[in-house]
Design a protein around this motif. Structure first.
Motif, mmCIF file in Angstrom:
data_model
loop_
_atom_site.group_PDB
_atom_site.id
_atom_site.type_symbol
_atom_site.label_atom_id
_atom_site.label_comp_id
_atom_site.label_asym_id
_atom_site.label_seq_id
_atom_site.Cartn_x
_atom_site.Cartn_y
_atom_site.Cartn_z
ATOM 1 N N ALA B 115 -24.433 12.139 -26.957
ATOM 2 C CA ALA B 115 -24.867 11.033 -27.886
ATOM 3 C C ALA B 115 -24.014 11.198 -29.267
ATOM 4 N N ALA B 116 -24.085 12.483 -29.655
ATOM 5 C CA ALA B 116 -23.279 12.781 -31.016
ATOM 6 C C ALA B 116 -21.913 12.551 -31.006
ATOM 7 N N GLU B 117 -21.290 12.789 -29.720
ATOM 8 C CA GLU B 117 -19.691 12.596 -29.750
ATOM 9 C C GLU B 117 -19.586 10.859 -29.766
ATOM 10 N N ARG B 118 -20.352 10.415 -29.150
ATOM 11 C CA ARG B 118 -20.354 8.919 -29.030
ATOM 12 C C ARG B 118 -20.671 8.343 -30.687
ATOM 13 N N ALA B 119 -21.663 9.123 -31.164
ATOM 14 C CA ALA B 119 -21.858 8.415 -32.566
ATOM 15 C C ALA B 119 -20.948 8.820 -33.533
ATOM 16 N N GLN B 120 -20.158 10.016 -33.450
ATOM 17 C CA GLN B 120 -19.060 10.068 -34.320
ATOM 18 C C GLN B 120 -17.876 9.215 -34.062
ATOM 19 N N ARG B 121 -17.527 8.928 -32.951
ATOM 20 C CA ARG B 121 -16.349 7.816 -32.580
ATOM 21 C C ARG B 121 -16.647 6.318 -33.350
ATOM 22 N N LEU B 123 -19.136 5.889 -35.874
ATOM 23 C CA LEU B 123 -18.977 5.983 -37.103
ATOM 24 C C LEU B 123 -17.523 6.094 -37.832
ATOM 25 N N ALA B 124 -16.867 6.522 -37.044
ATOM 26 C CA ALA B 124 -15.412 6.789 -37.561
ATOM 27 C C ALA B 124 -14.729 5.431 -37.550
#
Lengths: 293, 412
Positions: B115-121, B123-124
């Protein structure tokens, strides 16, 4: 709108029948004047060669006073100098500047100069002198010479002048170095004299040779007031230009610089006992010839 | 701060045109070309002339005014306006602290990490230069931790043992906010973005108690024997005190093993006592009993700490506080219990029961019975209180008109 001389037309000499008639009248008048002067002054003529006294003429400013005729001065109270010739036939050389800058003016400097050259040649031939006319040849650095030994050669000289164009490139100094000029007793240089300095002509002014430089300038070169405002001056010979915003002050400076230049010519040649005249191309050629003679 | 913008920027490409036209006109009409043989004389005269006279081409005031008028007109046509600059935004990523974030996906990675990896993408794509992102681990309405980047510890096994609740999402439904969770079903943000890792139904423990746990998958559930007894850290010197005896009695009744000096991750509960330095008398009272004695000072409280007992003489002073896996007590070994000692033991048993961690993480039933899809919804930039854009084409239009008028009045 400013009057813009035609740059593309370098000027072409056109001498018609009326010119021929005027020049002949001028020559006759000159010959008669010379005869009257000789008679009035009681000058003896000797046929043949030698250091012959051929007459008198008025003393000019800056001239060597050693030739002053003191007896005449005592009688007439006017300064006259003795004129002599060492040869039986006097040799004249007339240098005709046909450089591109001579094509400027209305009438062009070239036209008026050609008329003056023809008039001088007529006068010289009329009094028995051999006259050599020199101009730039089509080939750069070479001179074209029209040699006239008799009065009848004059019409050939006129044809030589007629149709001549201001296409030459070079300085009249090169023409003045010609052997015909160096051999002449009287030398006339007719041109605008912008491409040489009086020092360069000074070698011609050696003892026994008379030199007369006639500077013919176009009206707008003498007085450029018709060109107020932004003007790009173009030298047709060197293809250089100078852009200036002309106003009264700049034009006054031009007048001062031109006057300085012309005064330098007059003073330098006078120091060597020679003459310098400046005139507009609008002047009548007869007046110019009389001034030169 | 405001930035200069144009409604019709293409008009600005016409800016060189007035200068080209002016140059052409100055060449064509403004200046005459005159041949002369006296160029050297002119050079001499020009050298003595003022600098202005020697310039190649000097624009007349009229030409300059006309060019300026055209330039101003072009600017007016381009429609300039002042656009307020966007203030830097601080984005909030609300990370679900519930145990299901630690459940592994098909590849064995924790759902929280996915979930955090998806969120970082996600947000980018929306974060602009100068913006900041604040990651917040949230349980219920509490922010447990803040960081500039997601912390892998947030979805570790140890963290999952705490059995924290999902965030109270409605409290974080705002622009500029992104919900980061494993399960998007049932979360419907109106303003916030959403990033859910999704997950497959797996095998795991639903509940745990000393000696056993309820584990299974899908429809099949069974009580399994625990691998070991729960462990409670209790210092030996405290075991003879009133509190120590109550803890020991509770441990004996629950089948909990008392240990000493085990690492915190290896025990299910740590009973911590304040150091005796600077201890002073304190009285704690609750449920019909009182406890008196010398009490030290507890350290700083953690986010999830709950105060269980305060000093009766100084309510600001905390004597006992607890959180999952930890009970902190300010009393030193020498304290006495007055009043109903049975009530004292029951109260402490309830406290210890609530603080005791499961041996292994447990997760809500939904994590094992229902698969969920991955969901993504980009967060939106919060609306700052902007001033409206200020057009000022009319200024250039007026300027162009005035300059044109001036050009007509000036002498060439």
């Amino acid at each position: 709108m400013n009057v813009v001389p035609n740059v593309d037309d370098p000027g072409r000499v056109s001498l018609d029948a009326s010119y021929v008639a005027r020049a002949r009248r001028l020559a006759e008048g000159f010959a008669a004047l010379r005869a009257r002067e000789s008679l009035a002054l009681g000058a003896a003529r000797r046929a043949g060669g030698g250091d012959e006294l051929v007459g008198h003429r008025p003393l000019r400013a800056g001239e060597d006073a050693r030739d002053l005729d003191w007896e005449l001065y005592a009688r007439l109270e006017r300064p006259f100098v003795r004129e002599r010739r060492t040869e039986a036939g006097e040799r004249w050389a007339i240098v005709f500047d046909t450089s591109r800058s001579m094509g400027l003016g209305r009438p062009s400097k070239l036209q008026r100069a050609a008329e003056v050259v023809g008039g001088l040649a007529a006068c010289g031939l009329r009094i028995g002198a051999r006259v050599d006319c020199l101009a730039f040849a089509a080939e750069p650095g070479r001179a074209e010479v029209e040699a006239c030994g008799r009065d009848t050669d004059w019409l050939r000289c006129v044809r030589w002048l007629d149709g001549r164009r201001a296409l030459g490139a070079g300085s009249v100094v090169e023409l003045c170095a010609h052997v015909r000029v160096m051999a002449a007793r009287r030398v006339f240089v007719v041109g605008d004299l912008f491409d040489c300095t009086p020092r360069e002509l000074a070698p011609l002014a050696r003892a026994g040779r008379s030199l007369c430089a006639l500077a013919l300038l176009a009206p707008h070169e003498l007085d450029p007031r018709a060109h107020e405002g932004a003007v790009e001056w173009v030298d047709p010979e060197r293809e250089q230009s100078l852009a200036l915003e002309l106003d009264e002050a700049v034009i006054d400076r031009y007048h001062v610089a031109l006057r300085r230049r012309l005064d330098a010519w007059a003073a330098t040649l006078a120091r060597h006992g020679q003459r310098f005249h400046v005139a507009s191309s609008e002047a009548a050629f007869e007046d110019l010839v009389r001034a030169a003679l | 701060m405001e930035a200069l913008e144009f409604e019709a920027f293409a008009w600005l490409w016409a800016l060189p045109a007035p200068f080209v036209v002016a140059w052409w006109l100055s060449r064509a009409r403004g200046a005459s070309v005159a041949p002369t043989g006296a160029l050297e004389v002119w050079r001499e005269a020009g050298a003595e002339a003022p600098r202005a006279a020697r310039r190649s081409w000097r624009w007349s005031p009229r030409t300059a005014a006309a060019v300026a008028s055209l330039v101003a007109a072009i600017f007016a046509l381009a429609g300039p306006f002042l656009e307020p600059r966007e203030a830097p935004t601080t984005w909030s990523a609300i990370v679900d602290a519930s145990p299901s974030m630690a459940l592994p996906d098909a590849a064995g990675f924790p759902r929280g990490q996915r979930a955090a990896e998806r969120a970082q993408r996600l947000l980018a794509r929306v974060v602009a230069s100068g913006d900041e992102v604040e990651w917040r681990l949230v349980s219920g309405g509490r922010t447990l931790e803040r960081a500039s980047e997601p912390n892998p510890r947030w979805w570790s096994t140890q963290s999952a043992r705490l059995g924290l609740a999902r965030p109270d999402w409605a409290r974080f439904d705002a622009l500029g906010t992104l919900w980061v969770t494993d399960r998007g079903v049932g979360t419907s943000p109106r303003l916030a973005g959403l990033c859910a890792s999704g997950g497959v139904a797996g095998h795991g423990a639903l509940a745990s108690w000393p000696g056993a746990r309820l584990a299974g998958a899908g429809e099949t559930w069974a009580v399994e024997a625990a691998e070991r007894s729960p462990r409670v850290n209790l210092a030996a010197e405290q075991r003879s005190s009133a509190i120590g005896r109550a803890v020991a009695a509770w441990a004996s009744a629950r089948g909990v093993e008392l240990v000493e000096r085990f690492a915190p991750d290896d025990v299910e509960l740590s009973i911590l006592f304040a150091p005796p330095e600077r201890a002073r008398h304190a009285v704690g009272a609750r449920d019909g009993w009182r406890i008196e004695g010398a009490a030290g000072e507890l350290g700083a409280a953690a986010a999830l700490d709950e105060i269980w007992a305060r000093d009766a003489t100084d309510p600001a002073r905390v004597l006992v506080r607890a959180s999952r896996g930890r009970v902190e007590c300010a009393f030193a070994a020498a304290h006495v219990v007055r009043g109903d000692s049975a009530a004292f033991a029951v109260a402490w048993a309830e406290l210890l029961d609530s603080a005791l961690l499961p041996i292994a993480p447990t997760a809500p039933l939904e994590a094992f019975t229902q698969a969920s899809e991955a969901l993504e919804r980009a967060p939106q930039r919060p609306l700052d209180e902007r001033r409206p854009a200020r057009p000022f084409a009319h200024v250039f239009a007026v300027l162009a008109a005035l300059l044109a008028l001036l050009a007509t009045l000036l002498k060439r």
